[in-house]
Design a protein around this motif. Structure first.
Motif, PDB file in Angstrom:
ATOM      1  N   LEU A   1      -3.089   1.149   8.675  1.00 12.72           N
ATOM      2  CA  LEU A   1      -3.242  -0.200   7.620  1.00 12.72           C
ATOM      3  C   LEU A   1      -3.397  -0.874   9.256  1.00 12.72           C
TER       4      LEU A   1
ATOM      5  N   PHE B   1      -5.883   0.083   0.333  1.00 10.56           N
ATOM      6  CA  PHE B   1      -5.189  -0.574   2.233  1.00 10.56           C
ATOM      7  C   PHE B   1      -6.062  -1.531   1.975  1.00 10.56           C
TER       8      PHE B   1
ATOM      9  N   PRO C   1       0.970  -1.363  -0.275  1.00 12.86           N
ATOM     10  CA  PRO C   1       0.073  -0.080  -0.234  1.00 12.86           C
ATOM     11  C   PRO C   1       1.356   1.206  -0.382  1.00 12.86           C
TER      12      PRO C   1
ATOM     13  N   ARG D   1      -3.674   5.052  -1.529  1.00 16.15           N
ATOM     14  CA  ARG D   1      -5.436   4.505  -0.352  1.00 16.15           C
ATOM     15  C   ARG D   1      -6.085   3.049  -1.201  1.00 16.15           C
TER      16      ARG D   1
END
Length: 239
Positions: free
Chosen positions: A93, A60, A16, A57
């Motif tokens: 995260l 994620f 990510p 993003r």
């Protein structure tokens, strides 16, 4: 995200965040920087910024889509605790990893100071393994900082191992990965350095994983140590 990682001690990678900056001696021949340059030249959309720190993003929540349990190396192309990664991104995260409880997440950082600073604010689920890189004597302090965090499974990656780190204290460390450097300009790995760590791991009851001797081609010298393979993983207590 790669479902089939070539990194021997994991099964998949999740990036990510991509990009990093050199931090210590182990970064001199960074494989991720070299790969990012190649991917950028190929037009890969994840590397339009080259190896500059970039947050993706849209990736994620990707682990939640994988229903089959996997061992996942987090940010193989970056460092989650890099100073350019905002705290709220790190916490977000970790929340995803906690929710994806059927996976095992492996995180590796050289920035142990920031790891310890943020540790009290992190939800340390048992499926999150936290590790630090220790490539030489100067980096041994990272292991001591790791021990002060709330991670339930702690590991050390001595790869590339650049000198003897026989002064390291492995008590409280669940897993030790050792390996030599590979690729152009790779620095040599001495057998006695590996044997020292194998014996210290035994004394501390730390799982010992010897990845490779290294060399220009990473697998050319194999990974046998005195005729034996060491591919151990931490024993996770059952509830």
């Amino acid at each position: 995200m790669s479902q089939n990682s070539k990194i021997e001690w994991t099964e998949a990678t999740w990036n990510p965040i991509t990009g990093c900056t050199k931090y210590s001696a182990g970064c001199e021949h960074c494989y991720a920087a070299t790969l990012a340059k190649r991917l950028n030249a190929m037009g890969n959309i994840r590397y339009v910024n080259g190896f500059n720190v970039t947050i993706h993003r849209d990736l994620f929540l990707r682990p939640l889509e994988w229903k089959k349990p996997k061992m996942i190396f987090v940010n193989s192309m970056s460092d989650l605790f890099h100073e350019q990664v905002p705290e709220e991104v790190i916490f977000e995260l970790f929340e995803v990893m906690s929710k994806a409880s059927w996976h095992t997440f492996q995180i590796l950082t050289k920035r142990a100071d920031r790891l310890l600073e943020l540790s009290p604010h992190i939800k340390w689920s048992k499926n999150i393994w936290m590790g630090v890189s220790v490539e030489n004597k100067k980096a041994i302090s990272r292991c001591d900082l790791l021990k002060q965090t709330g991670a339930q499974i702690k590991f050390v990656s001595a790869e590339p191992l650049l000198e003897s780190i026989s002064d390291i204290d492995l008590v409280g460390i669940d897993w030790l990965i050792v390996g030599g450097e590979s690729g152009a300009g790779c620095r040599p790995l001495k057998k006695e350095w590996v044997l020292e760590l194998r014996d210290k791991a035994r004394e501390a009851q730390t799982a010992f994983f010897f990845k490779q001797w290294g060399g220009f081609h990473h697998n050319q010298a194999g990974s046998e140590l005195d005729g034996q393979l060491y591919k151990e993983y931490p024993i996770i207590p059952s509830e």
